[in-house]
Write a protein that holds these residues in place. Structure first.
Motif, PDB file in Angstrom:
ATOM      1  N   ALA A 392       0.834  -1.202   0.000  1.00  0.00           N
ATOM      2  CA  ALA A 392       0.000   0.000   0.000  1.00  0.00           C
ATOM      3  C   ALA A 392       0.868   1.250   0.000  1.00  0.00           C
ATOM      4  O   ALA A 392       0.605   2.219  -0.737  1.00  0.00           O
ATOM      5  CB  ALA A 392      -0.937  -0.010   1.206  1.00  0.00           C
ATOM      6  N   MET A 393       1.930   1.237   0.796  1.00  0.00           N
ATOM      7  CA  MET A 393       2.830   2.390   0.851  1.00  0.00           C
ATOM      8  C   MET A 393       3.620   2.532  -0.456  1.00  0.00           C
ATOM      9  O   MET A 393       3.848   3.643  -0.934  1.00  0.00           O
ATOM     10  CB  MET A 393       3.782   2.253   2.044  1.00  0.00           C
ATOM     11  N   ASN A 431     -11.068   8.501  -2.073  1.00  0.00           N
ATOM     12  CA  ASN A 431     -11.857   7.802  -1.069  1.00  0.00           C
ATOM     13  C   ASN A 431     -11.350   6.370  -0.932  1.00  0.00           C
ATOM     14  O   ASN A 431     -10.637   5.853  -1.792  1.00  0.00           O
ATOM     15  CB  ASN A 431     -13.351   7.834  -1.395  1.00  0.00           C
ATOM     16  N   LYS A 432     -11.735   5.710   0.150  1.00  0.00           N
ATOM     17  CA  LYS A 432     -11.195   4.391   0.442  1.00  0.00           C
ATOM     18  C   LYS A 432     -11.582   3.362  -0.614  1.00  0.00           C
ATOM     19  O   LYS A 432     -10.763   2.529  -1.007  1.00  0.00           O
ATOM     20  CB  LYS A 432     -11.661   3.917   1.825  1.00  0.00           C
ATOM     21  N   THR A 433     -12.820   3.412  -1.091  1.00  0.00           N
ATOM     22  CA  THR A 433     -13.278   2.427  -2.072  1.00  0.00           C
ATOM     23  C   THR A 433     -12.439   2.486  -3.336  1.00  0.00           C
ATOM     24  O   THR A 433     -11.953   1.453  -3.842  1.00  0.00           O
ATOM     25  CB  THR A 433     -14.759   2.668  -2.408  1.00  0.00           C
ATOM     26  N   ASP A 434     -12.228   3.689  -3.845  1.00  0.00           N
ATOM     27  CA  ASP A 434     -11.417   3.827  -5.057  1.00  0.00           C
ATOM     28  C   ASP A 434      -9.967   3.431  -4.794  1.00  0.00           C
ATOM     29  O   ASP A 434      -9.323   2.788  -5.634  1.00  0.00           O
ATOM     30  CB  ASP A 434     -11.478   5.267  -5.571  1.00  0.00           C
ATOM     31  N   GLN A 438      -7.769   0.443  -6.748  1.00  0.00           N
ATOM     32  CA  GLN A 438      -6.515   0.754  -7.434  1.00  0.00           C
ATOM     33  C   GLN A 438      -5.355  -0.025  -6.815  1.00  0.00           C
ATOM     34  O   GLN A 438      -4.490  -0.558  -7.525  1.00  0.00           O
ATOM     35  CB  GLN A 438      -6.260   2.259  -7.368  1.00  0.00           C
ATOM     36  N   TRP A 439      -5.342  -0.074  -5.484  1.00  0.00           N
ATOM     37  CA  TRP A 439      -4.269  -0.794  -4.781  1.00  0.00           C
ATOM     38  C   TRP A 439      -4.322  -2.292  -5.073  1.00  0.00           C
ATOM     39  O   TRP A 439      -3.287  -2.918  -5.302  1.00  0.00           O
ATOM     40  CB  TRP A 439      -4.384  -0.545  -3.278  1.00  0.00           C
ATOM     41  N   ALA A 440      -5.510  -2.892  -5.072  1.00  0.00           N
ATOM     42  CA  ALA A 440      -5.633  -4.329  -5.336  1.00  0.00           C
ATOM     43  C   ALA A 440      -5.109  -4.674  -6.718  1.00  0.00           C
ATOM     44  O   ALA A 440      -4.422  -5.695  -6.897  1.00  0.00           O
ATOM     45  CB  ALA A 440      -7.091  -4.766  -5.195  1.00  0.00           C
TER      46      ALA A 440
END
Length: 448
Positions: A392-393, A431-434, A438-440
């Protein structure tokens, strides 16, 4: 691993924040109770303060006779132990050190001429020179007796004071006790640049070998902060690192708990923090030299960078209470990123484990969501959750840049633990959902 204030177990080790009210308000016990009956024995706050002032002056002077004079002379082991504590403390590069009264409990007054016996919690307030941002404290519990109205106070037992609430789970049973000066027969102090390494004498050679890695890790982390962090933020210029052997020792230094990490950064609250923006005045890093990280120089460097990354930004923590603490994926992910940012992810020790996670071969499948604190230490998942935080970082750094990454992490630290994620995402403008979507996708690409 970061442990903030009272250490609560688990892979991330984030714990309850200690609200030290005893140093912010005067005790009411024993005030204004001067005895008029000669048979009455009353221990006043003034007597306790005088005892502690005497003890503080003896410590500062290195006067062993005066330092041990308050302890029960019939208890040779206690006097011997406290003589050793003094000798060990005199080796510490401390710019401040004193003993302050906290609460007491038990029978500190008697109207029938009988002796009294009670417990007095005592804060050892101290500050490592050039390292701690503020003075911090270790708490002792002294058992004190007074035989008659004109008899001196005598300390008959010394232990660590428990926290001011009932501990459970992995919480420490004591408040930053024991320090190495309390339980080690002797302490070797090794300078590593602006840092201090504490070790048992039999590990002096190991401490010398570890010193360049600790100094290098501190230099690298501070340089990273200088390039990317807020120049006005208060961060330490050096760190205190203690070396231990095995998990039993790891859980019995600056805390008393069951340990399962390879290393830990223990945050300690600022003494008399009311009105002070710095709530975590200093940290103590403890590393297990029997862990796999100590098999080679690269591993020692990695664990040093990881733990010192925790310590670097601990002073920016809001220290606001939250049920589960700040999100581990932020706290541990940042430390993992700082420790490994210069190496491709394919060389990370957790890389193959991450691929197994995506292939559905671990206890839980990868569903594309950031790991949360309640499930962080699910069976067989802790290590891969560290990797997910790390990724994530990495994703944030690659998409938004390191300055934005640091600003987001600092925003999360400065927020209440329940609002940490929202503070980071607000800083990033997503926002967290977006972000999770993207991260996944990034995780799947990185571990392909």
């Amino acid at each position: 691993m970061l442990s903030l204030v009272l250490v609560v177990g688990g892979g991330a080790g984030v714990g309850f924040i200690l609200r030290d009210k005893g140093d912010e308000q005067a005790q009411e016990q024993g005030k204004g109770k001067g005895a008029t009956d000669p048979s009455t024995i009353t221990v006043t706050d003034e007597e306790i303060k005088a005892l502690l002032d005497q003890h503080s002056k003896a410590l500062a002077a290195g006067d062993a006779a005066a330092f041990t004079s308050i302890f029960d002379k019939k208890n040779a082991a206690l006097v011997r132990d406290q003589t050793r504590v003094l000798a060990n403390l005199r080796k510490m590069p401390l710019s401040e050190m004193s003993y302050k009264a906290r609460q007491r409990d038990g029978r500190a007054e008697d109207s029938f001429g009988r002796g009294v016996k009670f417990t007095q919690d005592v804060a050892f307030v101290h500050r490592f020179a050039g390292i701690d941002l503020r003075p911090v404290s270790e708490w002792y519990r002294w058992t004190i007796e007074k035989a008659s109205a004109d008899a001196p106070l005598v300390v008959t037992k010394v232990t660590g004071a428990p926290p001011p609430w009932t501990s459970s789970g992995g919480a420490s049973k004591t408040v930053y006790y024991p320090g190495p000066w309390d339980i080690w027969p002797d302490v070797t102090v090794v300078k590593a640049g602006g840092n201090v390494i504490l070790a048992r004498p039999q590990d002096a050679a190991l401490a010398q070998r570890v010193a360049p890695a600790v100094a290098g890790a501190a230099t690298a982390n501070l340089a990273y902060w200088k390039r990317n962090g807020d120049p006005d933020a208060q961060v330490p210029a050096g760190f205190v690192v203690a070396l231990v052997k095995g998990k039993a020792q790891l859980g019995n230094l600056f805390r008393k708990t069951k340990a399962n990490e390879a290393g830990v950064s223990i945050g300690m609250p600022t003494w008399q923090s009311l009105g002070d923006t710095v709530k975590i005045g200093g940290t103590r890093v403890v590393m297990d030299t029997t862990s796999a990280f100590f098999d080679d120089a690269a591993g020692i460097s990695e664990i040093s960078k990881h733990e010192l990354a925790h310590s670097l930004i601990a002073g920016l923590d809001s220290a606001e209470f939250s049920l589960f603490g700040k999100p581990n994926w932020i706290v541990e992910g940042f430390a993992e990123y700082v420790a490994n940012r210069d190496r491709p992810i394919e060389r990370n020790l957790r890389f193959e484990e991450g691929r197994a996670y995506l292939a559905g071969q671990l206890g839980q499948p990868f569903y594309g969501g950031l790991p949360d604190n309640p499930t962080w230490d699910s069976k067989g998942m802790t290590s891969v959750h560290y990797l997910m935080g790390h990724l994530a970082m990495r994703y944030i750094a690659e998409r938004y840049g390191d300055q934005k990454l640091v600003a987001g992490v600092v925003a999360a630290y400065r927020a209440n633990g329940d609002d940490s994620e929202a503070a980071l995402f607000k800083e990033l403008g997503v926002n967290k959902t977006d972000f999770e979507q993207q991260w996944a996708a990034y995780v799947r690409r990185a571990l392909a």
